[in-house]
Design a protein around this motif. Structure first.
Motif, short mmCIF file in Angstrom:
data_model
loop_
_atom_site.label_atom_id
_atom_site.label_comp_id
_atom_site.label_asym_id
_atom_site.label_seq_id
_atom_site.Cartn_x
_atom_site.Cartn_y
_atom_site.Cartn_z
N ARG A 226 48.57 12.86 2.21
CA ARG A 226 47.37 13.46 3.14
C ARG A 226 48.08 13.86 4.64
N ALA A 227 49.15 13.36 5.11
CA ALA A 227 49.95 13.84 6.25
C ALA A 227 50.17 15.38 6.14
N ALA A 228 50.70 15.64 4.94
CA ALA A 228 51.22 17.11 4.60
C ALA A 228 50.05 17.98 4.64
N LEU A 229 48.82 17.51 4.14
CA LEU A 229 47.61 18.52 4.25
C LEU A 229 47.34 18.43 5.68
N ASP A 230 47.18 17.34 6.45
CA ASP A 230 46.88 17.43 7.90
C ASP A 230 47.64 18.70 8.62
N ARG A 231 49.12 18.59 8.27
CA ARG A 231 50.03 19.46 8.84
C ARG A 231 49.73 21.00 8.58
N LEU A 232 49.13 21.04 7.34
CA LEU A 232 48.88 22.50 6.83
C LEU A 232 47.64 22.86 7.73
N LEU A 233 46.80 22.11 8.00
CA LEU A 233 45.43 22.28 8.58
C LEU A 233 45.84 22.75 10.26
N ASP A 234 46.77 21.69 10.54
CA ASP A 234 46.93 22.02 12.00
C ASP A 234 47.88 23.35 12.27
N ASP A 235 48.46 23.95 11.44
CA ASP A 235 49.44 24.98 11.69
C ASP A 235 48.72 25.94 12.47
N GLY A 236 47.53 26.23 12.46
CA GLY A 236 46.87 27.39 13.08
C GLY A 236 45.27 27.64 12.62
N PRO A 237 44.99 28.50 13.29
CA PRO A 237 43.34 28.84 13.02
C PRO A 237 43.27 29.72 11.86
N ALA A 238 44.22 30.36 11.11
CA ALA A 238 44.25 31.24 10.16
C ALA A 238 43.42 30.49 8.85
N ALA A 239 42.61 31.42 8.33
CA ALA A 239 42.12 31.04 6.94
C ALA A 239 43.25 30.78 6.03
N ARG A 240 43.05 29.65 5.36
CA ARG A 240 44.14 29.22 4.35
C ARG A 240 43.66 28.75 2.95
N VAL A 241 44.08 29.02 1.98
CA VAL A 241 43.60 28.04 0.68
C VAL A 241 44.95 27.08 0.38
N LEU A 242 44.67 25.93 0.27
CA LEU A 242 45.51 24.99 -0.01
C LEU A 242 45.64 24.72 -1.40
N VAL A 243 46.52 24.44 -2.26
CA VAL A 243 46.60 24.28 -3.62
C VAL A 243 47.31 23.00 -3.82
N VAL A 244 46.87 21.98 -4.50
CA VAL A 244 47.45 20.91 -4.83
C VAL A 244 47.78 20.74 -6.35
N THR A 245 48.88 20.68 -6.82
CA THR A 245 49.31 20.71 -8.12
C THR A 245 49.64 19.38 -8.74
N GLY A 246 49.78 19.33 -9.93
CA GLY A 246 50.31 18.06 -10.50
C GLY A 246 49.84 17.94 -12.05
N THR A 247 50.21 17.11 -12.77
CA THR A 247 49.68 16.78 -14.09
C THR A 247 48.46 16.38 -14.10
N ALA A 248 47.96 16.35 -15.32
CA ALA A 248 46.57 15.88 -15.45
C ALA A 248 46.38 14.27 -15.05
N GLY A 249 45.53 13.66 -14.42
CA GLY A 249 45.29 12.36 -14.35
C GLY A 249 46.09 11.49 -13.38
N VAL A 250 46.94 12.26 -12.23
CA VAL A 250 47.53 11.74 -11.19
C VAL A 250 46.81 11.47 -9.89
N GLY A 251 45.67 12.14 -9.78
CA GLY A 251 44.68 11.88 -8.89
C GLY A 251 44.52 13.17 -7.85
N LYS A 252 44.80 14.09 -8.16
CA LYS A 252 44.84 15.37 -7.25
C LYS A 252 43.34 15.49 -6.77
N THR A 253 42.26 15.33 -7.51
CA THR A 253 40.88 15.32 -7.21
C THR A 253 40.64 14.38 -6.10
N SER A 254 40.94 13.27 -6.43
CA SER A 254 40.79 11.98 -5.46
C SER A 254 41.34 12.20 -4.34
N LEU A 255 42.64 12.56 -4.14
CA LEU A 255 43.12 12.76 -3.04
C LEU A 255 42.55 13.81 -2.06
#
Length: 129
Positions: A61-90
């Motif tokens: 969550r802190a990593a996602l916050d830092r990416l959001l705080d990096d500036g006003p530019a539009a961005r797409v964040l991609v969260v990767t991982g194997t099935a069932g590890v909680g990407k959608t929940s996170l």
């Protein structure tokens, strides 16, 4: 089933803000909102509810916050991982925590990537929007 003659019933859908109760109406009905309300387009809030019992993932969550705080530019964040590890929940928990940073709304698309249903293809996704 037919209603007994002379019995009056009411049904309701929507919010109390949108309700008008009337018996016999002749002619048109017109609703007028204040100019500021008419100028605003509806804001989409499509995030599904975040699941219960979500714990930890502080570093992610802190990593996602830092990416959001990096500036006003539009961005797409991609969260990767194997099935069932909680990407959608996170992402859903984080998105609900930062939704005030997105006053224009939030969009959500379930692509059925790891799901009994067939995954959403680009053609199906683009025709649905």
């Amino acid at each position: 089933m037919t209603e007994p003659r002379g019995e009056v019933t009411s049904s309701f859908s929507g919010t109390a803000h949108e309700v008008v109760q009337a018996r016999d109406v002749h002619g048109g009905i017109h609703f007028h909102a204040p100019a500021a309300e008419r100028a605003r387009s509806p804001v989409p809030y499509q995030l599904p509810l975040a699941g219960r019992g979500f714990v930890d993932r502080c570093a992610e969550r802190a990593a996602l916050d830092r990416l959001l705080d990096d500036g006003p530019a539009a961005r797409v964040l991609v969260v990767t991982g194997t099935a069932g590890v909680g990407k959608t929940s996170l992402v859903l928990h984080w998105a609900h925590m930062v939704r005030d940073r997105f006053p224009d709304g939030q969009l959500y698309a379930d692509l059925h990537g790891y799901d009994p249903q067939a995954p959403i293809t680009y053609e199906r996704f683009s025709s649905a929007s």
